[in-house]
Design an enzyme around this catalytic site. Structure first.
Site, PDB file in Angstrom:
ATOM      1  N   ARG A  54      39.604   4.542  46.460  1.00 28.71           N
ATOM      2  CA  ARG A  54      40.964   5.086  46.422  1.00 28.71           C
ATOM      3  C   ARG A  54      42.081   4.059  46.243  1.00 28.71           C
ATOM      4  O   ARG A  54      43.237   4.438  46.153  1.00 28.71           O
ATOM      5  CB  ARG A  54      41.295   5.900  47.677  1.00 28.71           C
ATOM      6  CG  ARG A  54      40.509   7.153  47.837  1.00 28.71           C
ATOM      7  CD  ARG A  54      41.036   7.886  49.044  1.00 28.71           C
ATOM      8  NE  ARG A  54      40.196   9.009  49.357  1.00 28.71           N
ATOM      9  CZ  ARG A  54      40.659  10.164  49.772  1.00 28.71           C
ATOM     10  NH1 ARG A  54      41.944  10.345  49.930  1.00 28.71           N
ATOM     11  NH2 ARG A  54      39.850  11.144  50.036  1.00 28.71           N
ATOM     12  N   ASP A  55      41.762   2.770  46.234  1.00 24.31           N
ATOM     13  CA  ASP A  55      42.834   1.787  46.046  1.00 24.31           C
ATOM     14  C   ASP A  55      42.333   0.600  45.229  1.00 24.31           C
ATOM     15  O   ASP A  55      42.539  -0.560  45.589  1.00 24.31           O
ATOM     16  CB  ASP A  55      43.401   1.329  47.391  1.00 24.31           C
ATOM     17  CG  ASP A  55      44.782   0.673  47.255  1.00 24.31           C
ATOM     18  OD1 ASP A  55      45.402   0.793  46.172  1.00 24.31           O
ATOM     19  OD2 ASP A  55      45.234   0.044  48.227  1.00 24.31           O
ATOM     20  N   VAL A  56      41.679   0.897  44.120  1.00 26.69           N
ATOM     21  CA  VAL A  56      41.232  -0.155  43.208  1.00 26.69           C
ATOM     22  C   VAL A  56      42.470  -0.638  42.469  1.00 26.69           C
ATOM     23  O   VAL A  56      43.030   0.062  41.636  1.00 26.69           O
ATOM     24  CB  VAL A  56      40.164   0.367  42.217  1.00 26.69           C
ATOM     25  CG1 VAL A  56      39.755  -0.726  41.250  1.00 26.69           C
ATOM     26  CG2 VAL A  56      38.956   0.903  42.974  1.00 26.69           C
ATOM     27  N   THR A  59      47.900   2.631  45.559  1.00 26.99           N
ATOM     28  CA  THR A  59      48.908   1.847  44.853  1.00 26.99           C
ATOM     29  C   THR A  59      49.327   2.649  43.623  1.00 26.99           C
ATOM     30  O   THR A  59      48.538   2.787  42.686  1.00 26.99           O
ATOM     31  CB  THR A  59      48.335   0.466  44.470  1.00 26.99           C
ATOM     32  OG1 THR A  59      47.808  -0.149  45.655  1.00 26.99           O
ATOM     33  CG2 THR A  59      49.411  -0.412  43.860  1.00 26.99           C
TER      34      THR A  59
END
Length: 187
Positions: free
Chosen positions: A98-100, A143
């Site tokens: 969920r936050d690559v 992000t």
């Protein structure tokens, strides 16, 4: 430390990340609470965040494609490992990072690439519901420039959301800019 939902997410990250034993994922050694403060002891990566490399490479119109592809391939292998991870019962864990994003990729001075920060990873439908509650309270988890449209709209996610984020990041590495022209991260 005063928000039980964040403490729960912190311990979720630690439990989840400790299960992952891939050379391209930062290893978590220990986690806990000491005198009211929570801690996470993780592998030290002597290097810089990929975001810093991308910012410096903008002057040259991006990272050379061969290097960018190698970085992206290593992250893709780490994500594949996490996406295929199984619990002790042999059942898939259903991990979605969920936050690559570039700030969650470290590149060591020796060239090792490490994915970190599974703090908002989805592991199960129950975990998905906990994260959804935080999002409904007005918090966006992730992000924005790298989030998939499904993540922005609060839909249930699967590994394709991480692949989307990796594609955005790869585009940025090669071109030196994000694929979308916007004045703010939300646009």
């Amino acid at each position: 430390a005063d928000d039980p939902a964040f403490v729960d997410m912190f311990f979720n990250e630690a439990r989840l990340a400790m299960r992952l034993r891939d050379p391209a994922i930062v290893h978590i050694y220990e986690f806990g609470e000491e005198a009211g403060s929570y801690y996470l002891a993780m592998e030290w990566v002597d290097g810089v965040a990929l975001g810093k490399i991308i910012r410096r490479a903008r002057k040259e119109n991006g990272i050379p494609p061969a290097i960018a592809v190698k970085l992206a391939a290593t992250v893709a292998e780490a994500l594949d490992y996490a996406h295929r991870a199984r619990g002790d019962d042999g059942e898939p864990l259903g991990i979605v990072h969920r936050d690559v994003s570039p700030q969650n990729i470290m590149v060591s001075y020796e060239g090792a690439v490490k994915l970190l920060d599974f703090g908002i990873a989805k592991r199960s439908e129950a975990e998905d519901e906990k994260t959804a509650k935080l999002t409904k309270q007005g918090m966006v988890l992730g992000t924005p420039p790298y989030m998939s449209p499904e993540q922005f709209s609060g839909q249930s996610l699967d590994l394709r959301s991480d692949i989307y984020s990796l594609a955005v990041m790869t585009y940025e590495m090669v071109t030196g800019q994000l694929p979308f022209d916007a004045r703010t991260p939300w646009e």
